[in-house]
Scaffold this motif. Structure first.
Motif, PDB file in Angstrom:
ATOM      1  N   ALA A   1       1.073  -1.332  -0.036  1.00 34.86           N
ATOM      2  CA  ALA A   1      -0.142   0.234   0.186  1.00 34.86           C
ATOM      3  C   ALA A   1       1.330   0.971   0.044  1.00 34.86           C
ATOM      4  O   ALA A   1       1.701   0.999   1.092  1.00 34.86           O
ATOM      5  N   LEU A   2       0.580   1.627  -0.886  1.00 33.39           N
ATOM      6  CA  LEU A   2       2.040   3.387  -0.430  1.00 33.39           C
ATOM      7  C   LEU A   2       0.912   4.267  -0.267  1.00 33.39           C
ATOM      8  O   LEU A   2      -0.506   4.869  -0.584  1.00 33.39           O
ATOM      9  N   PRO A   3       1.981   5.651   0.529  1.00 33.80           N
ATOM     10  CA  PRO A   3       0.989   6.166   1.227  1.00 33.80           C
ATOM     11  C   PRO A   3       0.796   8.137   0.203  1.00 33.80           C
ATOM     12  O   PRO A   3       1.098   8.671   0.451  1.00 33.80           O
ATOM     13  N   THR A   4      -0.211   7.285  -0.929  1.00 35.58           N
ATOM     14  CA  THR A   4      -0.813   8.245  -1.217  1.00 35.58           C
ATOM     15  C   THR A   4      -2.330   8.505  -1.606  1.00 35.58           C
ATOM     16  O   THR A   4      -2.656   8.536  -1.863  1.00 35.58           O
ATOM     17  N   PRO A   5      -2.630   9.173  -0.084  1.00 39.54           N
ATOM     18  CA  PRO A   5      -4.591   9.286   0.185  1.00 39.54           C
ATOM     19  C   PRO A   5      -4.735   9.866  -0.988  1.00 39.54           C
ATOM     20  O   PRO A   5      -4.251  11.433  -1.025  1.00 39.54           O
ATOM     21  N   GLY A   6      -5.863  10.210  -2.022  1.00 47.03           N
ATOM     22  CA  GLY A   6      -6.231  11.262  -2.904  1.00 47.03           C
ATOM     23  C   GLY A   6      -7.816  10.348  -2.873  1.00 47.03           C
ATOM     24  O   GLY A   6      -8.441  10.091  -1.945  1.00 47.03           O
ATOM     25  N   GLY A   7      -8.609  11.581  -3.796  1.00 51.19           N
ATOM     26  CA  GLY A   7      -9.916  11.492  -4.256  1.00 51.19           C
ATOM     27  C   GLY A   7      -9.813  10.411  -5.814  1.00 51.19           C
ATOM     28  O   GLY A   7      -8.607   9.726  -5.695  1.00 51.19           O
ATOM     29  N   PRO A   8     -11.030  10.453  -6.004  1.00 50.89           N
ATOM     30  CA  PRO A   8     -11.504   9.127  -6.983  1.00 50.89           C
ATOM     31  C   PRO A   8     -11.391   9.112  -8.528  1.00 50.89           C
ATOM     32  O   PRO A   8      -9.962   8.154  -9.278  1.00 50.89           O
ATOM     33  N   ASP A   9     -10.165  10.426  -8.577  1.00 48.66           N
ATOM     34  CA  ASP A   9      -9.992  10.776  -9.867  1.00 48.66           C
ATOM     35  C   ASP A   9      -8.601  10.843  -9.747  1.00 48.66           C
ATOM     36  O   ASP A   9      -8.365  11.858 -10.417  1.00 48.66           O
ATOM     37  N   GLU A  10      -7.549  10.839  -9.077  1.00 49.74           N
ATOM     38  CA  GLU A  10      -6.507  11.616  -9.103  1.00 49.74           C
ATOM     39  C   GLU A  10      -5.599  10.310  -9.064  1.00 49.74           C
ATOM     40  O   GLU A  10      -3.890  10.754  -9.271  1.00 49.74           O
ATOM     41  N   PHE A  11      -6.083   9.032  -9.875  1.00 48.10           N
ATOM     42  CA  PHE A  11      -4.717   8.041 -10.783  1.00 48.10           C
ATOM     43  C   PHE A  11      -4.014   9.406 -11.683  1.00 48.10           C
ATOM     44  O   PHE A  11      -2.444   8.288 -11.510  1.00 48.10           O
TER      45      PHE A  11
ATOM     46  N   VAL B   1      -6.885   2.682  -5.458  1.00 51.55           N
ATOM     47  CA  VAL B   1      -7.333   1.230  -4.168  1.00 51.55           C
ATOM     48  C   VAL B   1      -8.422   2.329  -3.547  1.00 51.55           C
ATOM     49  O   VAL B   1      -8.626   2.892  -2.739  1.00 51.55           O
ATOM     50  N   SER B   2      -9.653   1.750  -2.552  1.00 51.42           N
ATOM     51  CA  SER B   2     -10.309   2.081  -2.644  1.00 51.42           C
ATOM     52  C   SER B   2     -10.318   1.984  -1.510  1.00 51.42           C
ATOM     53  O   SER B   2     -10.315   1.294  -1.096  1.00 51.42           O
ATOM     54  N   ASP B   3     -10.641   3.398  -0.054  1.00 49.14           N
ATOM     55  CA  ASP B   3     -10.440   2.764   1.388  1.00 49.14           C
ATOM     56  C   ASP B   3     -12.203   2.487   1.508  1.00 49.14           C
ATOM     57  O   ASP B   3     -12.146   2.298   3.179  1.00 49.14           O
ATOM     58  N   GLY B   4     -13.217   2.239   1.073  1.00 47.26           N
ATOM     59  CA  GLY B   4     -13.775   1.769   1.260  1.00 47.26           C
ATOM     60  C   GLY B   4     -14.775   3.894   1.851  1.00 47.26           C
ATOM     61  O   GLY B   4     -15.912   3.581   2.811  1.00 47.26           O
ATOM     62  N   ALA B   5     -14.259   4.262   2.226  1.00 52.44           N
ATOM     63  CA  ALA B   5     -14.479   5.365   3.173  1.00 52.44           C
ATOM     64  C   ALA B   5     -14.891   7.009   1.910  1.00 52.44           C
ATOM     65  O   ALA B   5     -14.519   7.729   2.894  1.00 52.44           O
ATOM     66  N   GLY B   6     -14.725   6.930   0.958  1.00 58.46           N
ATOM     67  CA  GLY B   6     -14.398   8.147  -0.156  1.00 58.46           C
ATOM     68  C   GLY B   6     -12.814   8.221  -0.537  1.00 58.46           C
ATOM     69  O   GLY B   6     -12.580   8.926  -1.491  1.00 58.46           O
TER      70      GLY B   6
END
Length: 195
Positions: free
Chosen positions: A29-39, A136-141
Motif C-alpha cells: 500500500a503506497l502512502p498516497t491518499p487521494g480522491g477517486p479521480d487522482e490516479f 484502491v478505494s478505502d471504503g470511506a470515499g
C-alpha cells in the motif's frame, strides 16, 4: 506498508489476464491518499524520472546493481524484452491495447493505463518483471495506490538472484522509496490546493 498477496489477487485487476505464469513477489500500500479521480496524477508523479527515488542507501544499492549488471552483462539488450523474452504487449487485450499506454519510466516499458490500473514491464538476464499499480478505494470515499511486483525468474540463477535481493528490497529499498513518494505526493498536493 506491505500487504498480503490477497490484497492484489482478490481484486479484478486486468493484469491477471497477462501474468498467469508470473510469481507475485510483493504487494504494498503506497502512502498516497487521494480522491477517486487522482490516479492519473499519481502515475504522473510516480513516473517522473526527476523525482527523488529514496535514500542515499537505496540510491547506492541501485548504482551498485547497475555497475554489477554492466560487469556481468545482466542488462544487455539481447537479454531483455523481445530478445530473451517476448514482451507482454502481445498478451494485452485489444481494448487495453487501443487505449492509453501510460508512460515509460526508468528501465520499465509501459503496457497499459486505465482509470485505476497501470502496468509496466522490464526484462533482463535475471527475470521478466511487471510492476502493477492500482488505485484502491478505502471504503470511506478515499483512495490510495497499491503496488504489486510480479516476476518470472530466468532459471535457477534468476531464482537465486530474486531470493538474494529480497531482504534488500524489504529493508533498504522499498521503505525509503515509500517515504520519498509520500513526501512528493504531499508536497504536490499542498501546491495544488494552494494554487
Amino acid at each position: 506498508m506491505r500487504l498480503p498477496n490477497t490484497a492484489h489477487t482478490a481484486r479484478p485487476w486486468r493484469i491477471h489476464e497477462l501474468v498467469g505464469d508470473f510469481v507475485l513477489e510483493d504487494v504494498w500500500a503506497l502512502p498516497t491518499p487521494g480522491g477517486p479521480d487522482e490516479f492519473g496524477r499519481f502515475v504522473e508523479i510516480y513516473s517522473d524520472d526527476s523525482r527523488s527515488k529514496g535514500s542515499v542507501i537505496a540510491d547506492a544499492l541501485f548504482a551498485i546493481r547497475w555497475k554489477l549488471g554492466a560487469l556481468f552483462g545482466l542488462d544487455k539488450t539481447d537479454g531483455g524484452l523481445d530478445s530473451r523474452v517476448a514482451s507482454l504487449r502481445d498478451r494485452v487485450p485489444e481494448d487495453l491495447r487501443t487505449g492509453p499506454r501510460g508512460p515509460d519510466f526508468g528501465v520499465f516499458t509501459s503496457l497499459y493505463l486505465t482509470d485505476d490500473e497501470w502496468a509496466a514491464e522490464l526484462a533482463n538476464r535475471t527475470c521478466h518483471a511487471v510492476m502493477h499499480m492500482g488505485w484502491v478505494s478505502d471504503g470511506a470515499g478515499g483512495h490510495h495506490a497499491e503496488m504489486a511486483v510480479l516476476v518470472k525468474p530466468n532459471g535457477l540463477f534468476g531464482k537465486a538472484y530474486m531470493a538474494g535481493i529480497k531482504p534488500f528490497r524489504y529493508w533498504l529499498v522499498y521503505p525509503p522509496i515509500m517515504r520519498s513518494l509520500a513526501k512528493d505526493w504531499q508536497r504536490r498536493n499542498v501546491g495544488r490546493t494552494a494554487g
